[in-house]
Design a protein around this motif. Sequence first.
Motif, mmCIF file in Angstrom:
data_model
loop_
_atom_site.group_PDB
_atom_site.id
_atom_site.type_symbol
_atom_site.label_atom_id
_atom_site.label_comp_id
_atom_site.label_asym_id
_atom_site.label_seq_id
_atom_site.Cartn_x
_atom_site.Cartn_y
_atom_site.Cartn_z
ATOM 1 N N VAL A 187 0.845 -1.197 0.000
ATOM 2 C CA VAL A 187 0.000 0.000 0.000
ATOM 3 C C VAL A 187 0.878 1.244 0.000
ATOM 4 N N THR A 188 1.946 1.216 0.808
ATOM 5 C CA THR A 188 2.889 2.342 0.831
ATOM 6 C C THR A 188 3.506 2.545 -0.553
ATOM 7 N N THR A 189 4.041 1.450 -1.110
ATOM 8 C CA THR A 189 4.709 1.566 -2.396
ATOM 9 C C THR A 189 3.762 2.131 -3.442
ATOM 10 N N PHE A 190 2.542 1.600 -3.449
ATOM 11 C CA PHE A 190 1.592 2.051 -4.458
ATOM 12 C C PHE A 190 1.272 3.528 -4.293
ATOM 13 N N ALA A 191 0.992 3.940 -3.047
ATOM 14 C CA ALA A 191 0.641 5.339 -2.803
ATOM 15 C C ALA A 191 1.780 6.257 -3.227
ATOM 16 N N LEU A 192 3.014 5.855 -2.939
ATOM 17 C CA LEU A 192 4.149 6.723 -3.258
ATOM 18 C C LEU A 192 4.405 6.784 -4.762
ATOM 19 N N VAL A 193 4.335 5.643 -5.420
ATOM 20 C CA VAL A 193 4.507 5.640 -6.878
ATOM 21 C C VAL A 193 3.432 6.511 -7.519
ATOM 22 N N PHE A 194 2.219 6.394 -6.993
ATOM 23 C CA PHE A 194 1.121 7.216 -7.485
ATOM 24 C C PHE A 194 1.442 8.700 -7.312
ATOM 25 N N ALA A 195 1.865 9.069 -6.101
ATOM 26 C CA ALA A 195 2.131 10.480 -5.806
ATOM 27 C C ALA A 195 3.249 11.025 -6.701
ATOM 28 N N VAL A 196 4.327 10.266 -6.862
ATOM 29 C CA VAL A 196 5.439 10.744 -7.684
ATOM 30 C C VAL A 196 5.004 10.882 -9.141
ATOM 31 N N ALA A 255 8.727 6.381 2.433
ATOM 32 C CA ALA A 255 7.885 7.571 2.345
ATOM 33 C C ALA A 255 8.746 8.826 2.393
ATOM 34 N N ALA A 256 9.752 8.824 3.266
ATOM 35 C CA ALA A 256 10.616 9.998 3.397
ATOM 36 C C ALA A 256 11.370 10.251 2.100
ATOM 37 N N SER A 257 11.939 9.188 1.505
ATOM 38 C CA SER A 257 12.728 9.423 0.306
ATOM 39 C C SER A 257 11.842 9.828 -0.873
ATOM 40 N N ALA A 258 10.625 9.287 -0.919
ATOM 41 C CA ALA A 258 9.718 9.678 -1.993
ATOM 42 C C ALA A 258 9.334 11.145 -1.872
ATOM 43 N N THR A 259 9.112 11.603 -0.622
ATOM 44 C CA THR A 259 8.766 13.010 -0.416
ATOM 45 C C THR A 259 9.900 13.906 -0.889
ATOM 46 N N LEU A 260 11.127 13.534 -0.535
ATOM 47 C CA LEU A 260 12.288 14.301 -0.985
ATOM 48 C C LEU A 260 12.329 14.378 -2.508
ATOM 49 N N THR A 261 12.062 13.243 -3.153
ATOM 50 C CA THR A 261 12.078 13.202 -4.609
ATOM 51 C C THR A 261 11.059 14.171 -5.192
ATOM 52 N N ILE A 262 9.857 14.145 -4.612
ATOM 53 C CA ILE A 262 8.794 15.015 -5.122
ATOM 54 C C ILE A 262 9.220 16.475 -4.997
#
Lengths: 708, 212
Positions: free
Chosen positions: A477-486, A695-702
Amino acid sequence: MTGDAAEPLRAEGITVTHTDEPVVRGLDLALAAGDVVALTGPSGSGKSTVLAVLAGLIPHTRAGDLDGRVLHHGADVTDQPPWQRAAWLGFLAQDPASSLCLANVRDELALPLENAGVPRAEIGPRVAAIAERCGITHLLGRQTGQLSGGEAQRVALAATLVGGPEVVLLDEPLSMLDPDAAADVAALLRTELGTARGTELGVAEGASRSGRAPAAVIVEHRRAELARAGVRASHTVALGRGCAAPARPVGAPGPALRPAPTAAAPFRWHLTDVRRAPDGPVVLPGVDIALRPGTLTALTGPNGSGKSTLLLAIAGLLPAHRAASGAPRVGLVFQRPENQFVTHTVREEISWNADARRAAVLLERVGLAGLEELSPHQLSLGQQRRLSLVAAAAQSPPVLLLDEPTFGLDDAGVTAVEGVLAGLRADGVALLVATHDRGLVERLADAEVQLSAQPAGRSRPARSGVPDSFLARCSPVTTFALVFAVSITLLFTLDVTPVLGLWALAAAAALTLGRVPLRRLLLFQVPVAWFALSAFLVNMLSRSGGVPVARWGPLTITDDGLTWGLALGARSLAIGALAALFALTTDAIAFLNAAHQQARVPARHAYALMAGYRLMEMLPEEWWTLRAAHRVRARGAGRDRLTLDAFRRAAFSLLVVALRRGQQLAEALEARGLGRSPRTVWRPVRWGWRDAALAASATLTIVAVLAL
Amino acid sequence: MTTSPRTPGTHPLTLAEIVSVVVLGVVFGFLYYALVLGWRALGVLMGPFGDLAQNVLIGGWIVVAPLAVFITRRPGTGILAEVAASVVEVVFLGSPVGPILLLSAFIQGLGAEVAFLLTGYRRYGLGVFLASGLTGAALSFVYATIRFGWWGQDLFALRLGLHLTSGVVLCGLLAWAVARALLRSGVLRDLPAGRAERAERARGALAPAGQE
């Protein structure tokens, strides 16, 4: 009259009417504890309908008007839906392929216990115990899609018994199995049912409420089948000829005596290195086959010896064995008749690419005359089998191959099919029949080709699994949400540099954090690359506005078009890499489990999705079979390519097959008690530190993408 | 007598209905994915007009919505089937369109349901199917106009015409044809569409003859 409170199951005056025609009329049936009742009767007499009533499928999920009552210990349960009956009842449908609902064996066995709300700590030991009892411990780690028919039936039976039901209903449990598998399952029935098991297992098991063997109603598909298998029935209920199926003379064969084999020269094949898929293992190193016109050759051998593959090769359906130009036309009747129907009515079906007059004669011969306007999919299995035979034979191929033509049929069905075969042989067709049916071989075969078992290790390649990795251990669920957000973030930028940077980052993450093999990643990127390239070209060529930078004939390229083309092409690449990051590192079942437990998707919806996923895994194989069957049938007209018309026919057949399978899976899920509450979850999905890190690294990427 | 107790629209979805919607989503997920690849090829072939390829094909991506509503006779199943198809495309096949597809699918499903909503989910003739294709295409056009900035382009009227026509033909007509064929195959027998058809025929049988 009121039923006896000691009787676990009693049916009184059961009458089922379907579109004004009674299918079952006034049936009474009583089952004492430990009884085994054999339900017999000819095809169309309503055996399966009776079982559907006892299981609660009628009136709850299947159409049909029901009169009469079903009692459980004297209490009226006629209106109790299947999932409530699961508390005391186990139900096993006929086809093992559609009675397993989940992707792996362990979860399949745990599901009835989860639905019954069994405490989490008890589930593991009880799954292990039932597997031990049913002799399937070695299958616990397997995928359900890769089990053989016999293995699948034993797993399904274990899942039916795991909850310790007082009554089990088994619909022709041996009919879809080859003789070896049927013997295995029969042995299991002998130990699990009947009073013989009595008390000695009661203590050790501890699971069954009554501590004794369940009472059982078993539908027989051939006369005295259970007795021959050594399962002792306490009594037999025989149903008469149903009112719905008018008696028709069936299978009036050709000449009763075998014609002497004609002197005509035989058709010959010399095949080497036969394999199912170009990169698959060799199934048959080398085979010589000679088929003489007017004879029937039986092709026998144990499961996995390559009978079906050999038929496909002779029919020219395997890539390495395309039919040569001078080769005789070959017809092939597949094991599952529903795979080869290409039209909407019986009439169109038999005359498709065929001699309509010959077809009409054949149809009369097999007792299907009068059904011309029905859809092929509406017929019973026996009727479908005969129809598929007629449809293939009506194309008058000099050589006809058949895969298990008597599989799953009752005595009358077998007689009918054998009648057709005898008639075709008399007509001078060269027949090759792959079969396990010794009776057929003894009655009809002029010659026999035996294939030997292949050395072990030849089995189907394992499904390309998800490698264990950092990402595989995150919550899907985390992976999906983050891939979606990015991915959504990417829609807000037209800059090429950060987007390409993200593309590289996602690919690198898939390789390192997801440990995806490079080859898989590249294969996955092929359609993505094509998409990106076309996005670039379309935007470059069709954006109006901006300053022209180049012109070829009618095509003008502007700087605007160039900018947009590059931006959207890069965006496609990056989004594709992100999709790979998710799809190649996430186990689909883990994703659906997490969706159920963490994203709170209700159990019924989550399991509907899992059933859908199981079907999705079957679809590529189904599609291949459908296309192969359609190709064989189309060859009569010299057509063999995937035209739009052929695509349409195959896609529609796929839809019908999938919808039917889906409904069967839904029934199986409800028979396992899905819908009862409260339910437990055996293996909970939990959040962990990896989710936070991701989640932290995805936020940084965004933030980085937006800032750049 | 215990008859099939349900009338359309009064019960929560049964498991068989949910699974059927999911099955539709799975099968059409594959087909939609194939259509995406075809769309890109068509786009390149159309050269300067390549961007119009999506307007030509849009109806093809909405087919499953009216089909799902037809089979289950329940509000929301069209959206569910569209979203399920998009999840198959994005999550399992890794569609290069990306997760934004889930949003497009939702809007297309919603649009296609508008026509059925207007009849109170009671009528399932050809006209309603065509209207469903039209409303599905119309809503998706509004969404795409906002997202891609189509407003004010030279080709706006042509785009709109192609888009709506595609909705009526590729979605409405095609879905209707598939629905009829499925009904004839008998596979819908135990689902609301099959039950409704039998009820209709029973009523027809009581009426005076002369239908044919």
